[in-house]
Scaffold this motif. Structure first.
Motif, PDB file in Angstrom:
ATOM      1  N   THR A 100      26.394  35.248  44.542  1.00  0.00           N
ATOM      2  CA  THR A 100      25.221  35.516  43.704  1.00  0.00           C
ATOM      3  C   THR A 100      24.545  34.208  43.308  1.00  0.00           C
ATOM      4  N   VAL A 101      25.350  33.245  42.886  1.00  0.00           N
ATOM      5  CA  VAL A 101      24.805  31.942  42.499  1.00  0.00           C
ATOM      6  C   VAL A 101      24.172  31.261  43.706  1.00  0.00           C
ATOM      7  N   GLY A 102      24.803  31.383  44.872  1.00  0.00           N
ATOM      8  CA  GLY A 102      24.248  30.781  46.074  1.00  0.00           C
ATOM      9  C   GLY A 102      22.839  31.273  46.376  1.00  0.00           C
ATOM     10  N   VAL A 103      22.604  32.553  46.157  1.00  0.00           N
ATOM     11  CA  VAL A 103      21.261  33.112  46.373  1.00  0.00           C
ATOM     12  C   VAL A 103      20.261  32.484  45.405  1.00  0.00           C
ATOM     13  N   ALA A 104      20.633  32.399  44.124  1.00  0.00           N
ATOM     14  CA  ALA A 104      19.741  31.809  43.117  1.00  0.00           C
ATOM     15  C   ALA A 104      19.501  30.327  43.383  1.00  0.00           C
ATOM     16  N   VAL A 105      20.558  29.630  43.814  1.00  0.00           N
ATOM     17  CA  VAL A 105      20.443  28.204  44.133  1.00  0.00           C
ATOM     18  C   VAL A 105      19.432  27.985  45.263  1.00  0.00           C
ATOM     19  N   ASP A 106      19.541  28.775  46.317  1.00  0.00           N
ATOM     20  CA  ASP A 106      18.607  28.640  47.439  1.00  0.00           C
ATOM     21  C   ASP A 106      17.169  28.885  46.992  1.00  0.00           C
ATOM     22  N   LYS A 107      16.979  29.910  46.157  1.00  0.00           N
ATOM     23  CA  LYS A 107      15.619  30.226  45.711  1.00  0.00           C
ATOM     24  C   LYS A 107      15.060  29.118  44.839  1.00  0.00           C
ATOM     25  N   LEU A 108      15.889  28.576  43.951  1.00  0.00           N
ATOM     26  CA  LEU A 108      15.434  27.494  43.080  1.00  0.00           C
ATOM     27  C   LEU A 108      15.034  26.270  43.906  1.00  0.00           C
ATOM     28  N   ILE A 146      25.036  29.510  31.511  1.00  0.00           N
ATOM     29  CA  ILE A 146      24.768  30.883  31.938  1.00  0.00           C
ATOM     30  C   ILE A 146      25.999  31.395  32.670  1.00  0.00           C
ATOM     31  N   ARG A 147      26.585  32.483  32.189  1.00  0.00           N
ATOM     32  CA  ARG A 147      27.850  32.965  32.732  1.00  0.00           C
ATOM     33  C   ARG A 147      27.638  34.146  33.678  1.00  0.00           C
ATOM     34  N   VAL A 148      28.370  34.112  34.800  1.00  0.00           N
ATOM     35  CA  VAL A 148      28.277  35.156  35.823  1.00  0.00           C
ATOM     36  C   VAL A 148      29.689  35.654  36.122  1.00  0.00           C
ATOM     37  N   SER A 149      29.891  36.958  36.117  1.00  0.00           N
ATOM     38  CA  SER A 149      31.223  37.494  36.418  1.00  0.00           C
ATOM     39  C   SER A 149      31.114  38.828  37.147  1.00  0.00           C
ATOM     40  N   GLY A 150      32.085  39.067  38.031  1.00  0.00           N
ATOM     41  CA  GLY A 150      32.170  40.345  38.733  1.00  0.00           C
ATOM     42  C   GLY A 150      33.498  41.029  38.518  1.00  0.00           C
ATOM     43  N   ASN A 151      34.244  40.585  37.498  1.00  0.00           N
ATOM     44  CA  ASN A 151      35.578  41.129  37.246  1.00  0.00           C
ATOM     45  C   ASN A 151      35.490  42.328  36.303  1.00  0.00           C
ATOM     46  N   GLY A 167      21.563  38.019  42.807  1.00  0.00           N
ATOM     47  CA  GLY A 167      21.089  36.636  42.805  1.00  0.00           C
ATOM     48  C   GLY A 167      19.649  36.525  42.348  1.00  0.00           C
ATOM     49  N   GLU A 168      18.828  37.490  42.714  1.00  0.00           N
ATOM     50  CA  GLU A 168      17.441  37.510  42.245  1.00  0.00           C
ATOM     51  C   GLU A 168      17.410  37.648  40.725  1.00  0.00           C
ATOM     52  N   ALA A 169      18.288  38.505  40.184  1.00  0.00           N
ATOM     53  CA  ALA A 169      18.361  38.683  38.731  1.00  0.00           C
ATOM     54  C   ALA A 169      18.829  37.398  38.052  1.00  0.00           C
ATOM     55  N   LEU A 170      19.763  36.698  38.683  1.00  0.00           N
ATOM     56  CA  LEU A 170      20.237  35.428  38.128  1.00  0.00           C
ATOM     57  C   LEU A 170      19.117  34.398  38.114  1.00  0.00           C
ATOM     58  N   PHE A 171      18.351  34.329  39.189  1.00  0.00           N
ATOM     59  CA  PHE A 171      17.229  33.387  39.217  1.00  0.00           C
ATOM     60  C   PHE A 171      16.273  33.665  38.054  1.00  0.00           C
ATOM     61  N   GLU A 172      15.963  34.924  37.817  1.00  0.00           N
ATOM     62  CA  GLU A 172      15.083  35.280  36.703  1.00  0.00           C
ATOM     63  C   GLU A 172      15.716  34.902  35.363  1.00  0.00           C
ATOM     64  N   LYS A 173      17.027  35.051  35.260  1.00  0.00           N
ATOM     65  CA  LYS A 173      17.730  34.673  34.024  1.00  0.00           C
ATOM     66  C   LYS A 173      17.649  33.163  33.798  1.00  0.00           C
ATOM     67  N   ILE A 174      17.787  32.365  34.864  1.00  0.00           N
ATOM     68  CA  ILE A 174      17.668  30.910  34.736  1.00  0.00           C
ATOM     69  C   ILE A 174      16.297  30.544  34.169  1.00  0.00           C
ATOM     70  N   ILE A 175      15.244  31.167  34.691  1.00  0.00           N
ATOM     71  CA  ILE A 175      13.892  30.891  34.197  1.00  0.00           C
ATOM     72  C   ILE A 175      13.758  31.334  32.754  1.00  0.00           C
ATOM     73  N   GLU A 176      14.333  32.453  32.414  1.00  0.00           N
ATOM     74  CA  GLU A 176      14.292  32.962  31.037  1.00  0.00           C
ATOM     75  C   GLU A 176      14.963  31.983  30.069  1.00  0.00           C
ATOM     76  N   ILE A 177      16.136  31.484  30.468  1.00  0.00           N
ATOM     77  CA  ILE A 177      16.853  30.514  29.624  1.00  0.00           C
ATOM     78  C   ILE A 177      16.058  29.215  29.533  1.00  0.00           C
ATOM     79  N   ALA A 178      15.459  28.802  30.643  1.00  0.00           N
ATOM     80  CA  ALA A 178      14.651  27.580  30.645  1.00  0.00           C
ATOM     81  C   ALA A 178      13.441  27.714  29.725  1.00  0.00           C
ATOM     82  N   ASN A 179      12.961  28.937  29.552  1.00  0.00           N
ATOM     83  CA  ASN A 179      11.822  29.182  28.664  1.00  0.00           C
ATOM     84  C   ASN A 179      12.214  29.268  27.192  1.00  0.00           C
TER      85      ASN A 179
END
Length: 389
Positions: free
Chosen positions: A163-171, A315-320, A346-358
């Protein structure tokens, strides 16, 4: 796409507006915490290692790097006054960025109460400067994100890290910078990372720091051991299995640089893209490494644990499914159930990164104690291992 952040005099853009209170020796820690009590956005960073200068240059470079981080508006640097570390060694480089940075020697103030009083006066000046910092819309080329994992289990490599890999690539596709840490967890996946290096020089540097880190954490007669009980209970069987899952969080782009932390300084990215870094796997201290290298936030993957940092939000990500709590910012459990893909989450994580950055808080930002610990490599051990550069 843009984010809204605080413009600094050196052109960098912060996503938080912190007042840094530094104790360059542990004897000044109480004074710094007393100063910080009057300011909501104050963060205390204390050197608990020693009050001596020689051999502790990497530690001081880390503190200076934190002061230069765009999330920091300015600093008050305090020493007791009887040690060898001059607070100006920290304050002066921070001032070079255009930020206010003041130094204070406690024993020269005539007592603890007077030192605290004067420190609060200096911190008030920083607070005034912080309040006047202009908030602007900045391009994603001004955003640097650190990525790290910990408390890893089977869900990490299958859900959270991809999931993070997808967001990293998009960023990165949108001009951003990503810093990948934890050199010790590159071990077992060296071949794949070396193949991704953009130039032979980057490849040689990465190979060197990976081999050096393996030596630091090895015991004669035994393999390097960084598998925790939680890793094993969570379904991981070998360090190689753990590493190959961890590498997913670096996405697919070429490695544009390797950042070192040493007695000579703390390196920061010179261009956008993916950078691998000498960031410790020790969780709390890794945040200071990331901050010193210029990251404004961290994306952290785990089975269900996590850590805080008051300077750069985590920003915390978990699938457990068993350990997932309200502490997590991104829910990757649907991937484990076969109900979503890493691309979707990953798309949702990317949006979360922008949200936190804002400016939005993470799930537990400001909740729970966030100790800013500092890691440095012991120079005596480095010399004994032949790694001192």
């Amino acid at each position: 796409m843009t984010f809204s952040g605080y413009l600094r005099p050196d052109g960098k853009v912060g996503i938080r507006n912190k007042i840094l209170i530094v104790a360059v020796d542990e004897c000044a820690d109480g004074i710094c915490r007393a100063i910080a009590q009057d300011f909501d956005d104050a963060v205390v960073v204390t050197n608990f290692v020693t009050c001596m200068m020689a051999g502790n240059e990497e530690l001081l470079h880390n503190i200076v790097g934190v002061g230069k981080n765009p999330n920091v508006a300015g600093a008050v640097v305090v020493a007791m006054g009887c040690g060898s570390i001059d607070p100006e060694l920290v304050a002066a480089p921070i001032r070079e960025t255009g930020k206010p940075a003041y130094s204070l020697r406690a024993i020269s103030q005539g007592g603890t109460r007077k030192a605290v009083e004067h420190g609060r006066e200096l911190a008030a000046k920083v607070a005034e400067f912080a309040a006047a910092c202009e908030r602007i819309d900045a391009p994603l080329s001004k955003l640097t994100v650190g990525v790290k994992c910990g408390g890893s289990d089977a869900s990490s490599g299958l859900a959270s890290n991809p999931t993070v890999g997808v967001a990293v690539d998009k960023l990165i596709d949108m001009g951003g910078t990503v810093i990948g840490g934890e050199v010790i967890e590159f071990i077992g996946g060296e071949k794949y990372l070396l193949e991704r290096c953009a130039t032979p020089e980057i490849r040689e540097k990465l190979d060197r720091i990976m081999k050096a880190e393996e030596r630091r954490w090895s015991i004669p007669g035994a393999d390097v051991e960084i598998m925790s009980v939680g890793n094993s209970v969570g379904g991981l069987t070998t360090i190689e299995e753990k590493t190959l899952g961890a590498l997913h969080k670096f996405g697919t782009h070429p490695v544009q640089g390797v950042l070192e932390a040493s007695r000579h300084g703390i390196e920061t990215p010179e261009k956008p893209g993916l950078h691998l870094a000498e960031v410790t796997h020790l969780c709390g201290a890794s945040a200071i490494n990331f901050a010193a290298m210029g990251a404004q936030c961290i994306v952290w993957t785990s089975g269900g644990s996590g850590f805080n940092n008051e300077i750069i939000p985590v920003i915390r990500v978990s699938g457990n499914a068993d350990l997932f709590t309200e502490d997590q910012d991104i829910d990757a459990r649907a991937i484990m159930r076969g109900e979503a893909t890493s691309q979707q989450v990953g798309e949702a994580l990317f949006e979360k990164i922008i949200e936190i950055a804002n400016g939005s808080p993470t799930a537990v930002e400001g909740i729970g104690y966030s100790y800013c610990s500092i890691y440095q490599k012991d120079q005596r051990i480095e010399s004994c291992l032949g790694l001192l550069r």
